[in-house]
Design a protein around this motif. Structure first.
Motif, PDB file in Angstrom:
ATOM      1  N   LEU A 414       0.816  -1.223   0.000  1.00 19.51           N
ATOM      2  CA  LEU A 414       0.000   0.000   0.000  1.00 19.51           C
ATOM      3  C   LEU A 414       0.846   1.267   0.000  1.00 19.51           C
ATOM      4  CD1 LEU A 414      -2.689  -1.134   2.610  1.00 19.51           C
ATOM      5  CD2 LEU A 414      -2.861  -1.187   0.119  1.00 19.51           C
ATOM      6  N   ASP A 415       2.148   1.116  -0.103  1.00 21.81           N
ATOM      7  CA  ASP A 415       3.066   2.258  -0.090  1.00 21.81           C
ATOM      8  C   ASP A 415       2.996   2.981  -1.443  1.00 21.81           C
ATOM      9  OD1 ASP A 415       5.198   4.036  -0.028  1.00 21.81           O
ATOM     10  OD2 ASP A 415       6.533   2.658   1.020  1.00 21.81           O
ATOM     11  N   GLU A 416       2.220   4.050  -1.510  1.00 22.06           N
ATOM     12  CA  GLU A 416       1.999   4.759  -2.773  1.00 22.06           C
ATOM     13  C   GLU A 416       3.257   5.473  -3.259  1.00 22.06           C
ATOM     14  OE1 GLU A 416      -1.397   7.271  -2.629  1.00 22.06           O
ATOM     15  OE2 GLU A 416      -2.802   5.620  -2.225  1.00 22.06           O
ATOM     16  N   GLU A 417       4.052   5.984  -2.363  1.00 23.67           N
ATOM     17  CA  GLU A 417       5.273   6.672  -2.758  1.00 23.67           C
ATOM     18  C   GLU A 417       6.255   5.705  -3.414  1.00 23.67           C
ATOM     19  OE1 GLU A 417       8.058   9.604  -3.465  1.00 23.67           O
ATOM     20  OE2 GLU A 417       5.922   9.714  -3.032  1.00 23.67           O
ATOM     21  N   LYS A 418       6.373   4.527  -2.861  1.00 27.41           N
ATOM     22  CA  LYS A 418       7.247   3.519  -3.460  1.00 27.41           C
ATOM     23  C   LYS A 418       6.705   3.102  -4.824  1.00 27.41           C
ATOM     24  CE  LYS A 418       9.780  -0.698  -2.355  1.00 27.41           C
ATOM     25  NZ  LYS A 418      10.060  -1.734  -1.311  1.00 27.41           N
ATOM     26  N   GLY A 419       5.388   2.970  -4.932  1.00 24.79           N
ATOM     27  CA  GLY A 419       4.779   2.627  -6.209  1.00 24.79           C
ATOM     28  C   GLY A 419       5.078   3.665  -7.275  1.00 24.79           C
ATOM     29  N   ARG A 420       5.070   4.958  -6.881  1.00 24.31           N
ATOM     30  CA  ARG A 420       5.377   6.027  -7.836  1.00 24.31           C
ATOM     31  C   ARG A 420       6.832   5.962  -8.294  1.00 24.31           C
ATOM     32  NH1 ARG A 420       7.788  10.623  -8.073  1.00 24.31           N
ATOM     33  NH2 ARG A 420       8.437  10.493  -5.883  1.00 24.31           N
ATOM     34  N   LYS A 421       7.739   5.680  -7.361  1.00 23.66           N
ATOM     35  CA  LYS A 421       9.162   5.597  -7.706  1.00 23.66           C
ATOM     36  C   LYS A 421       9.438   4.415  -8.641  1.00 23.66           C
ATOM     37  CE  LYS A 421      10.878   7.803  -3.484  1.00 23.66           C
ATOM     38  NZ  LYS A 421      11.660   7.617  -2.227  1.00 23.66           N
ATOM     39  N   ILE A 422       8.777   3.287  -8.375  1.00 18.62           N
ATOM     40  CA  ILE A 422       8.947   2.120  -9.248  1.00 18.62           C
ATOM     41  C   ILE A 422       8.430   2.441 -10.648  1.00 18.62           C
ATOM     42  CG2 ILE A 422       8.142  -0.249  -9.653  1.00 18.62           C
ATOM     43  CD1 ILE A 422       8.169  -0.634  -6.603  1.00 18.62           C
ATOM     44  N   TRP A 423       7.333   3.189 -10.730  1.00 20.85           N
ATOM     45  CA  TRP A 423       6.789   3.606 -12.024  1.00 20.85           C
ATOM     46  C   TRP A 423       7.806   4.439 -12.800  1.00 20.85           C
ATOM     47  CZ3 TRP A 423       1.746   2.935 -14.143  1.00 20.85           C
ATOM     48  CH2 TRP A 423       1.484   3.699 -15.288  1.00 20.85           C
ATOM     49  N   GLU A 424       8.386   5.403 -12.145  1.00 20.30           N
ATOM     50  CA  GLU A 424       9.342   6.287 -12.805  1.00 20.30           C
ATOM     51  C   GLU A 424      10.570   5.520 -13.286  1.00 20.30           C
ATOM     52  OE1 GLU A 424       8.761   9.357 -13.613  1.00 20.30           O
ATOM     53  OE2 GLU A 424       6.805   9.324 -12.618  1.00 20.30           O
ATOM     54  N   GLU A 425      11.060   4.589 -12.494  1.00 18.21           N
ATOM     55  CA  GLU A 425      12.219   3.805 -12.905  1.00 18.21           C
ATOM     56  C   GLU A 425      11.845   2.814 -14.008  1.00 18.21           C
ATOM     57  OE1 GLU A 425      15.449   4.117 -12.031  1.00 18.21           O
ATOM     58  OE2 GLU A 425      14.726   5.937 -11.048  1.00 18.21           O
ATOM     59  N   SER A 426      10.622   2.322 -13.976  1.00 16.91           N
ATOM     60  CA  SER A 426      10.170   1.392 -15.011  1.00 16.91           C
ATOM     61  C   SER A 426      10.092   2.068 -16.367  1.00 16.91           C
ATOM     62  CB  SER A 426       8.792   0.806 -14.639  1.00 16.91           C
ATOM     63  OG  SER A 426       8.879   0.025 -13.463  1.00 16.91           O
ATOM     64  N   LEU A 427       9.764   3.350 -16.385  1.00 12.77           N
ATOM     65  CA  LEU A 427       9.749   4.104 -17.640  1.00 12.77           C
ATOM     66  C   LEU A 427      11.121   4.063 -18.304  1.00 12.77           C
ATOM     67  CD1 LEU A 427       7.703   7.286 -16.577  1.00 12.77           C
ATOM     68  CD2 LEU A 427       6.938   5.491 -18.146  1.00 12.77           C
ATOM     69  N   LYS A 428      12.162   4.146 -17.489  1.00 15.22           N
ATOM     70  CA  LYS A 428      13.523   4.144 -18.021  1.00 15.22           C
ATOM     71  C   LYS A 428      13.935   2.751 -18.488  1.00 15.22           C
ATOM     72  CE  LYS A 428      14.772   7.739 -14.670  1.00 15.22           C
ATOM     73  NZ  LYS A 428      15.612   8.040 -13.485  1.00 15.22           N
ATOM     74  N   ILE A 429      13.657   1.739 -17.666  1.00 13.05           N
ATOM     75  CA  ILE A 429      14.076   0.372 -18.004  1.00 13.05           C
ATOM     76  C   ILE A 429      13.312  -0.142 -19.223  1.00 13.05           C
ATOM     77  CG2 ILE A 429      14.165  -2.014 -17.170  1.00 13.05           C
ATOM     78  CD1 ILE A 429      14.627  -0.877 -14.358  1.00 13.05           C
ATOM     79  N   ALA A 430      12.033   0.235 -19.351  1.00 17.90           N
ATOM     80  CA  ALA A 430      11.234  -0.174 -20.511  1.00 17.90           C
ATOM     81  C   ALA A 430      11.540   0.684 -21.740  1.00 17.90           C
ATOM     82  CB  ALA A 430       9.752  -0.093 -20.179  1.00 17.90           C
ATOM     83  N   LYS A 431      12.360   1.710 -21.553  1.00 21.71           N
ATOM     84  CA  LYS A 431      12.838   2.567 -22.656  1.00 21.71           C
ATOM     85  C   LYS A 431      11.683   3.246 -23.402  1.00 21.71           C
ATOM     86  CE  LYS A 431      16.962  -0.292 -23.204  1.00 21.71           C
ATOM     87  NZ  LYS A 431      17.735  -1.202 -24.071  1.00 21.71           N
ATOM     88  N   LEU A 432      10.743   3.762 -22.626  1.00 20.52           N
ATOM     89  CA  LEU A 432       9.664   4.552 -23.221  1.00 20.52           C
ATOM     90  C   LEU A 432      10.212   5.918 -23.642  1.00 20.52           C
ATOM     91  CD1 LEU A 432       6.984   3.330 -20.805  1.00 20.52           C
ATOM     92  CD2 LEU A 432       6.539   3.538 -23.255  1.00 20.52           C
ATOM     93  N   THR A 433       9.800   6.386 -24.772  1.00 16.43           N
ATOM     94  CA  THR A 433      10.314   7.633 -25.348  1.00 16.43           C
ATOM     95  C   THR A 433       9.257   8.733 -25.265  1.00 16.43           C
ATOM     96  OG1 THR A 433       9.501   7.205 -27.589  1.00 16.43           O
ATOM     97  CG2 THR A 433      11.618   6.217 -26.961  1.00 16.43           C
ATOM     98  N   PRO A 434       9.669   9.978 -25.461  1.00 18.24           N
ATOM     99  CA  PRO A 434       8.681  11.081 -25.467  1.00 18.24           C
ATOM    100  C   PRO A 434       7.608  10.929 -26.529  1.00 18.24           C
ATOM    101  CG  PRO A 434      10.911  11.935 -25.214  1.00 18.24           C
ATOM    102  CD  PRO A 434      11.037  10.458 -25.538  1.00 18.24           C
ATOM    103  N   GLN A 435       7.904  10.150 -27.582  1.00 22.38           N
ATOM    104  CA  GLN A 435       6.916   9.964 -28.655  1.00 22.38           C
ATOM    105  C   GLN A 435       5.876   8.892 -28.336  1.00 22.38           C
ATOM    106  OE1 GLN A 435      10.381   9.975 -29.332  1.00 22.38           O
ATOM    107  NE2 GLN A 435      10.153  12.188 -29.718  1.00 22.38           N
ATOM    108  N   ASP A 436       6.171   8.084 -27.325  1.00 29.26           N
ATOM    109  CA  ASP A 436       5.225   7.033 -26.934  1.00 29.26           C
ATOM    110  C   ASP A 436       4.053   7.628 -26.158  1.00 29.26           C
ATOM    111  OD1 ASP A 436       6.699   4.887 -28.038  1.00 29.26           O
ATOM    112  OD2 ASP A 436       8.004   4.833 -26.280  1.00 29.26           O
ATOM    113  N   PRO A 437       2.900   6.919 -26.178  1.00 27.06           N
ATOM    114  CA  PRO A 437       1.738   7.385 -25.418  1.00 27.06           C
ATOM    115  C   PRO A 437       2.069   7.525 -23.932  1.00 27.06           C
ATOM    116  CG  PRO A 437       1.092   5.669 -26.941  1.00 27.06           C
ATOM    117  CD  PRO A 437       2.579   5.706 -26.957  1.00 27.06           C
ATOM    118  N   LYS A 438       1.451   8.495 -23.298  1.00 26.29           N
ATOM    119  CA  LYS A 438       1.674   8.769 -21.869  1.00 26.29           C
ATOM    120  C   LYS A 438       0.463   8.292 -21.051  1.00 26.29           C
ATOM    121  CE  LYS A 438       5.453  11.223 -22.639  1.00 26.29           C
ATOM    122  NZ  LYS A 438       5.507  11.000 -24.111  1.00 26.29           N
ATOM    123  N   ILE A 439       0.742   7.940 -19.837  1.00 26.33           N
ATOM    124  CA  ILE A 439      -0.336   7.587 -18.904  1.00 26.33           C
ATOM    125  C   ILE A 439      -0.223   8.519 -17.700  1.00 26.33           C
ATOM    126  CG2 ILE A 439      -1.346   5.816 -17.410  1.00 26.33           C
ATOM    127  CD1 ILE A 439      -0.226   3.708 -19.297  1.00 26.33           C
TER     128      ILE A 439
END
Length: 439
Positions: A414-439
């Motif tokens: 239930l740690d929302e702050e940790k969930g947000r940090k994992i999301w941000e790091e996942s964007l980098k590891i999954a190599k999402l680009t500025p041209q990709d759709p945003k959520i």
């Protein structure tokens, strides 16, 4: 028939008739022995019928003609006046001791011995263990959730990853039976096409498609998503079902990502981003993520979100399922108000292909456990089907389900702050680009 006796036993039987003798020799070849309860001779002796040859006895044994006289509290009628200390037991002719019979495979396990108390204890303990295991198995069966909704899915398009086996296959079969147009996103196309034909035959629904998707490859994910965006006008349900578990030796994907994490977390994370615009256009739409209660056995280290060579491969399966939960909760929060709901689930412990990488000999006890106590793939698919079809959860968002009902998470999940940090790091590891759709 000759009846043997010891010093305490006397035979007082009358003379047998010829028909009786003939019937006796035809039915079985036996002699009687009495085992004294006391005496100096510890070795029971057999008293044989001299009229029966050893060859005839063996022939009878070979044809399974071997009978026993049960114990009686009252004296055996054939041993009129026999002492209570004598126990009549039928034995084979022309064999001098019970040891001789045991060599032939006859085990007189039902005879009380000097270890009588121990034997009874072991028998009782074995029965208790067996009864307990059967009770556990019965309890797991009757408490397993079942989707009773009869919602039809005509006109709906559903994408199911890993639909060629296990609970993914059962989910595809069920939704196809409800009339849905099912896209099976699978790595093994040969197996997937065979399953497709099976589903079409069983459901009489020809609206089943197979498309190539390897969630462990970011290139494959992007190619699949581009094809879907190009060919599909809508996606009503996206089911992230595919998963993998390695046993001990970890592997690295072609993108340099630990393979279990790449397949179970980063692949679905990337795919959801690439398809989110189609999902929003299709609203109301649903995203269903198959997680696991095994997340409780792990924690997600923010400093090792790409844990190549850091942990045992089996442990990383638990970590990936925890990452699924953080992803689902953060995704649900970001999609609030879009009419795209996100829910996630524990399917139960399933007897499926996920355990195929357990090495020998550990796979032997694992096989016994899975076959004896784990859910079938059909039972394991019920909660996924429930979240994909039921009107009861049409407006439910960001919740965790088990056995077709809402379940609780531990404090760490239930740690929302940790969930947000994992999301941000996942964007980098999954190599999402500025041209990709945003959520």
């Amino acid at each position: 028939m000759t009846i043997a006796s010891n010093n305490n036993c006397k035979h007082r039987g009358g003379k047998e008739s010829e028909p009786q003798k003939k019937e006796q020799r035809k039915a079985t070849i036996i002699a009687a022995m009495t085992i004294p309860m006391s005496g100096d001779d510890p070795q029971p002796r057999l008293h044989t019928d001299p009229s029966v040859s050893e060859q005839a006895f063996k022939a009878k044994v070979a044809s399974s003609v071997f009978h026993s006289i049960p114990f009686h509290s009252a004296p055996n009628p054939q041993l009129t006046g026999a002492s209570p200390k004598c126990r009549p037991v039928v034995v084979a002719a022309n064999y001098r001791s019970i040891r001789d019979l045991n060599r032939m495979g006859f085990i007189f396990g039902w005879l009380p011995t000097e270890h009588y108390v121990r034997d009874i204890f072991l028998l009782t303990l074995s029965a208790a263990i067996a009864a307990t295991l059967m009770s556990i198995r019965f309890y797991l069966r009757i408490t397993a959730g079942r989707c009773f909704t009869e919602t039809k899915m005509e006109g709906k398009t559903v994408i199911i990853t890993g639909a060629n086996s296990g609970i993914g296959k059962e989910t595809a079969k069920d939704l196809a039976g409800r009339g849905a147009r099912v896209i099976m996103a699978c790595r093994n196309l040969e197996t997937a096409n065979a399953v497709k034909d099976e589903i079409i035959k069983e459901t009489n629904n020809s609206k089943i498609l197979v498309k190539k998707l390897d969630l462990g490859s970011q290139k494959s994910v992007r190619e699949f998503a581009a094809d879907i965006v190009k060919t599909e006008l809508k996606i009503d349900v996206l089911i992230h079902n595919a998963g993998m578990a390695l046993a001990f030796r970890g592997q690295t994907s072609e993108d340099g990502v630990e393979l279990t994490m790449a397949t179970n977390h980063y692949g679905p994370f990337l795919l959801t981003h690439l398809l989110i615009d189609v999902l929003k256009k299709s609203a109301p739409a649903r995203i269903v993520i198959v997680a696991s209660e095994l997340y409780r056995l792990s924690s997600v280290n923010l400093n090792k979100l790409n844990p190549v060579g850091s942990f045992p491969a089996a442990y990383l399966y638990y970590v990936s399922k925890f990452a699924n939960i953080y992803f689902a909760r953060e995704l649900a929060k970001r999609l609030e108000g879009t009419r795209v709901t996100v829910n996630f689930l524990h399917p139960g412990m399933i007897d499926s292909g996920i355990w195929r990488n357990v090495p020998f000999p550990l796979n032997l006890p694992m096989m016994a456990i899975t076959k004896g106590f784990f859910k079938t793939t059909k039972a394991g698919a019920q909660t996924t089907i429930y979240l994909a079809t039921s009107d009861e959860v049409a407006n439910v968002n960001g919740k965790y389900f088990m056995d077709c009902k809402e379940a609780t998470l531990n404090a760490a999940a239930l740690d929302e702050e940790k969930g947000r940090k994992i999301w941000e790091e996942s964007l980098k590891i999954a190599k999402l680009t500025p041209q990709d759709p945003k959520i």
